[in-house]
Design a protein around this motif. Structure first.
Motif, PDB file in Angstrom:
ATOM      1  N   ILE A  33      -9.280  -5.972   1.825  1.00 23.20           N
ATOM      2  CA  ILE A  33      -8.260  -4.998   1.415  1.00 23.20           C
ATOM      3  C   ILE A  33      -6.919  -5.704   1.505  1.00 23.20           C
ATOM      4  O   ILE A  33      -6.483  -6.084   2.600  1.00 23.20           O
TER       5      ILE A  33
ATOM      6  N   PHE B 166      -7.232  -1.223  -2.241  1.00 25.80           N
ATOM      7  CA  PHE B 166      -6.795  -0.123  -1.350  1.00 25.80           C
ATOM      8  C   PHE B 166      -7.698   1.104  -1.512  1.00 25.80           C
ATOM      9  O   PHE B 166      -7.761   1.947  -0.617  1.00 25.80           O
TER      10      PHE B 166
ATOM     11  N   GLU C 292     -10.354   2.395   1.114  1.00 29.19           N
ATOM     12  CA  GLU C 292     -10.021   3.269   2.255  1.00 29.19           C
ATOM     13  C   GLU C 292      -9.778   4.716   1.847  1.00 29.19           C
ATOM     14  O   GLU C 292      -9.450   5.538   2.684  1.00 29.19           O
ATOM     15  N   HIS C 293      -9.894   5.002   0.543  1.00 34.77           N
ATOM     16  CA  HIS C 293      -9.631   6.380   0.090  1.00 34.77           C
ATOM     17  C   HIS C 293     -10.859   7.244   0.362  1.00 34.77           C
ATOM     18  O   HIS C 293     -11.992   6.814   0.136  1.00 34.77           O
TER      19      HIS C 293
ATOM     20  N   CYS D  59       1.293   2.305  -5.279  1.00 34.28           N
ATOM     21  CA  CYS D  59      -0.048   2.434  -4.670  1.00 34.28           C
ATOM     22  C   CYS D  59      -0.090   3.672  -3.785  1.00 34.28           C
ATOM     23  O   CYS D  59      -1.076   4.417  -3.777  1.00 34.28           O
ATOM     24  N   GLY D  60       0.989   3.899  -3.028  1.00 32.43           N
ATOM     25  CA  GLY D  60       1.035   5.056  -2.146  1.00 32.43           C
ATOM     26  C   GLY D  60       0.963   6.367  -2.921  1.00 32.43           C
ATOM     27  O   GLY D  60       0.306   7.322  -2.494  1.00 32.43           O
TER      28      GLY D  60
ATOM     29  N   LEU E 133      -2.676   6.721  -4.132  1.00 33.49           N
ATOM     30  CA  LEU E 133      -3.637   6.974  -3.038  1.00 33.49           C
ATOM     31  C   LEU E 133      -3.532   8.388  -2.477  1.00 33.49           C
ATOM     32  O   LEU E 133      -4.442   8.848  -1.793  1.00 33.49           O
TER      33      LEU E 133
ATOM     34  N   SER F  71      -4.484  -4.615  -5.849  1.00 32.62           N
ATOM     35  CA  SER F  71      -4.101  -3.265  -5.405  1.00 32.62           C
ATOM     36  C   SER F  71      -5.276  -2.292  -5.472  1.00 32.62           C
ATOM     37  O   SER F  71      -5.336  -1.342  -4.689  1.00 32.62           O
TER      38      SER F  71
ATOM     39  N   ASP G  14      -2.882  -6.547  -0.575  1.00 31.85           N
ATOM     40  CA  ASP G  14      -1.921  -6.201  -1.633  1.00 31.85           C
ATOM     41  C   ASP G  14      -1.987  -7.189  -2.795  1.00 31.85           C
ATOM     42  O   ASP G  14      -1.303  -7.015  -3.796  1.00 31.85           O
TER      43      ASP G  14
ATOM     44  N   LYS H 239       0.822  -1.209   0.000  1.00 31.41           N
ATOM     45  CA  LYS H 239       0.000   0.000   0.000  1.00 31.41           C
ATOM     46  C   LYS H 239       0.858   1.262   0.000  1.00 31.41           C
ATOM     47  O   LYS H 239       0.466   2.291  -0.538  1.00 31.41           O
ATOM     48  N   GLU H 240       2.030   1.184   0.602  1.00 34.24           N
ATOM     49  CA  GLU H 240       2.898   2.363   0.718  1.00 34.24           C
ATOM     50  C   GLU H 240       3.848   2.491  -0.469  1.00 34.24           C
ATOM     51  O   GLU H 240       4.688   3.394  -0.490  1.00 34.24           O
TER      52      GLU H 240
END
Ligand code: GLP
Length: 229
Positions: free
Chosen positions: A201, A209, A212-213, A171-172, A175, A206, A203, A135-136
């Protein structure tokens, strides 16, 4: 998107768009071109960052995302060429980390992405964030999933011609966009759309994710939505 561009232009501000390739956004790009031609929507104050580019393809390769974007959108707008950003497909291997860091810095220096457009791959990827992308994760080199390469094979005239790697926003990176629109059309996307929207949710998908946005919307046709409960 047009309203955002108009409002920010009126306020003397630029609009930073995150753009995607693939068949999915083509109707959107056709509408943006129509708005420019027929309704005077100006892109003079727009800055763009594309999600990804195949590694090993020169800009003028017909399947490069640089070619795709110029052919399907940029050549038809008043977007200043210096406002267009895509990762460089021909960057030397030793320079990839610096190139990716510079891409991240350019997004930050532009003020971050106001509106990010996404498609979804059959592996659940956004950009080219294949299963296992944290995610990061940030802009980096990625090894393309066999499913992704198979899907691209017809356009390249055979699997052996499909690049094995790409550079993708992470992804980070994605997002952090303030507003996100993911589009999906057709029954082939139905299963992965269901996983992205109502699965865990993870990885491994992708696009999950995005659950959660704070401001992400899925735009689906009936077929792509057909597996949702
Ligand atoms: C490629 C792109 C993705 C895109 C996906 C789906 O993998 N890197 O950004 O979402 O293809 O393509 P299509 O829209 O053609 O289904």
């Amino acid at each position: 998107m047009a309203a955002l561009i108009r409002d920010r232009t009126t306020a003397g501000r630029t609009t930073v768009l995150g753009l995607a390739t693939g068949g999915t956004p083509i109707p959107l790009y056709q509408e943006l071109i129509r708005l420019h031609r027929e309704e005077g929507l100006s892109f003079a104050n727009v800055v763009t960052f594309n999600l990804d580019e195949y590694l090993g393809l020169p800009k003028d390769h017909p399947e490069s995302y640089w070619s795709f974007m110029h052919h399907n959108l940029f050549n038809h707008l008043d977007l200043p060429p210096q406002n267009i950003h895509l990762p460089e497909g021909m960057v030397a291997e030793s320079e990839i980390p610096a190139h990716c860091a510079a891409y991240e810095a350019a997004i930050r220096n532009a003020g971050g992405i106001d509106f990010q457009i996404l498609g979804i791959g059959r592996t659940g990827h956004i950009g080219f964030n294949e299963p296992g992308s944290p995610k990061e994760s940030r802009t980096r080199r990625i090894h393309l999933d066999p499913v992704t390469r198979q899907d691209a094979a017809p356009a390249f005239g055979g699997l052996e011609n499909v690049p094995t790697h790409a550079i993708t926003m992470g992804c980070g990176t994605i997002l952090e966009a303030r507003k996100i629109a993911l589009m999906a059309w057709g029954s082939k996307k139905a299963d992965i759309v269901r996983e992205a929207i109502s699965g865990p949710i993870t990885d491994q998908v992708s696009a999950s994710f995005l659950q959660e946005h704070p401001d992400a919307t899925f735009y689906l046709d009936k077929e792509a939505a057909s597996a949702l409960g």
